[in-house]
Design a protein around this motif. Structure first.
Motif, mmCIF file in Angstrom:
data_model
loop_
_atom_site.group_PDB
_atom_site.id
_atom_site.type_symbol
_atom_site.label_atom_id
_atom_site.label_comp_id
_atom_site.label_asym_id
_atom_site.label_seq_id
_atom_site.Cartn_x
_atom_site.Cartn_y
_atom_site.Cartn_z
ATOM 1 N N THR A 131 0.806 -1.372 0.029
ATOM 2 C CA THR A 131 0.024 0.060 0.018
ATOM 3 C C THR A 131 0.886 1.078 0.192
ATOM 4 O O THR A 131 0.382 2.242 -0.230
ATOM 5 N N ARG A 176 -16.136 -1.707 -6.693
ATOM 6 C CA ARG A 176 -15.000 -0.772 -6.604
ATOM 7 C C ARG A 176 -13.729 -1.260 -7.275
ATOM 8 O O ARG A 176 -13.239 -2.398 -7.046
ATOM 9 N N GLN A 209 -10.558 -0.921 -6.589
ATOM 10 C CA GLN A 209 -9.509 -1.266 -5.662
ATOM 11 C C GLN A 209 -10.067 -2.980 -5.405
ATOM 12 O O GLN A 209 -9.076 -3.807 -5.092
ATOM 13 N N LYS A 251 -9.392 -5.212 -8.243
ATOM 14 C CA LYS A 251 -8.145 -5.356 -8.215
ATOM 15 C C LYS A 251 -7.669 -6.550 -7.367
ATOM 16 O O LYS A 251 -6.624 -7.587 -7.506
ATOM 17 N N TYR A 262 -7.503 -9.065 2.802
ATOM 18 C CA TYR A 262 -6.873 -8.144 2.102
ATOM 19 C C TYR A 262 -7.007 -7.007 3.020
ATOM 20 O O TYR A 262 -8.022 -6.689 3.467
ATOM 21 N N ALA A 277 -6.227 -2.484 3.625
ATOM 22 C CA ALA A 277 -5.881 -1.540 2.924
ATOM 23 C C ALA A 277 -5.795 -0.057 3.837
ATOM 24 O O ALA A 277 -6.700 -0.160 4.873
ATOM 25 N N ARG A 319 -6.688 3.631 -0.408
ATOM 26 C CA ARG A 319 -5.637 2.892 -1.250
ATOM 27 C C ARG A 319 -5.997 1.537 -1.920
ATOM 28 O O ARG A 319 -6.893 1.145 -1.441
ATOM 29 N N ASP A 320 -4.994 0.905 -2.647
ATOM 30 C CA ASP A 320 -5.386 -0.419 -3.061
ATOM 31 C C ASP A 320 -5.197 -1.474 -1.860
ATOM 32 O O ASP A 320 -4.250 -1.189 -0.997
ATOM 33 N N PHE A 321 -5.865 -2.511 -1.889
ATOM 34 C CA PHE A 321 -5.722 -3.786 -1.157
ATOM 35 C C PHE A 321 -4.362 -4.496 -1.205
ATOM 36 O O PHE A 321 -3.859 -4.648 -2.254
ATOM 37 N N SER A 322 -3.961 -5.109 -0.196
ATOM 38 C CA SER A 322 -2.800 -5.950 -0.342
ATOM 39 C C SER A 322 -3.218 -7.073 0.459
ATOM 40 O O SER A 322 -3.790 -7.199 1.515
#
Length: 180
Positions: free
Chosen positions: A40, A88, A90, A93, A154, A156, A160-163
């Motif tokens: 992130t 969404r 994010q 993804k 996941y 975040a 922000r994008d999830f990890s």
């Protein structure tokens, strides 16, 4: 005293103050570590171990797919997820990431849960051994994906994008608001 005897004292004092200031600045510097793909970018990792108040759950061994299901004893938010969340970018993804990790079609990945949370620190509830993180509360989100009855976490920071998180930790108490 005359002004000529004060100059060496002032110079030594100024020199000592300058050396002390440099030593303090050197001790305050941060050690940069390149970001890993999919991170992130909010965490400020270094090479020291974090201090955690809660014990971590040991993940079950991975089957070489790059993703480990979350152990059943981990408390993850599950339940209906509104389409406004599931669609969404994010979240899409994260679905694509898990599908790639597991070698399955994206259609095999279900969004099983989501909640807004407050993370305890910059690790976003997913600390890595040997890393140190910003010690501040971080507003964020927790996403739960499901494939073949197994749950995957996941995390975040907000916006922000999830990890992917193989070993999720609980967010700060009282910081969660459900979007379900």
């Amino acid at each position: 005293m005359t002004s000529t005897t004060m100059r060496p004292v002032r110079r030594r004092s100024a020199l000592a103050a300058g050396v002390l200031a440099l030593a303090l600045l050197a001790g305050c510097g941060s050690q940069e570590t390149p970001e890993e793909p999919g991170s992130t970018g909010d965490a400020a990792p270094t090479t020291e171990e974090p201090t955690t108040e809660e014990p971590t759950v040991q993940p079950t061994p991975s089957d070489d797919t790059g993703a480990t299901p979350v152990p059943p004893q981990a408390a993850l938010p599950t339940g209906p997820v509104p389409p406004s969340v599931a669609e969404r970018p994010q979240v899409r993804k994260a679905v694509a990431d898990l599908a790639q990790r597991l070698g399955v079609e994206e259609s095999a990945v279900t969004v099983a849960g989501h909640r807004e949370v407050t993370w305890r620190d910059g690790s976003l509830g997913c600390p890595e051994p040997g890393m140190m993180y910003t010690q501040a509360l971080v507003p964020g989100e927790q996403l739960v994906l499901e494939v073949d009855g197994k749950l995957y976490a996941y995390h975040a920071a907000t916006g922000r994008d999830f990890s992917y998180c193989a070993n999720p930790q609980e967010p700060a108490p009282g910081g969660a608001t459900s979007t379900m």
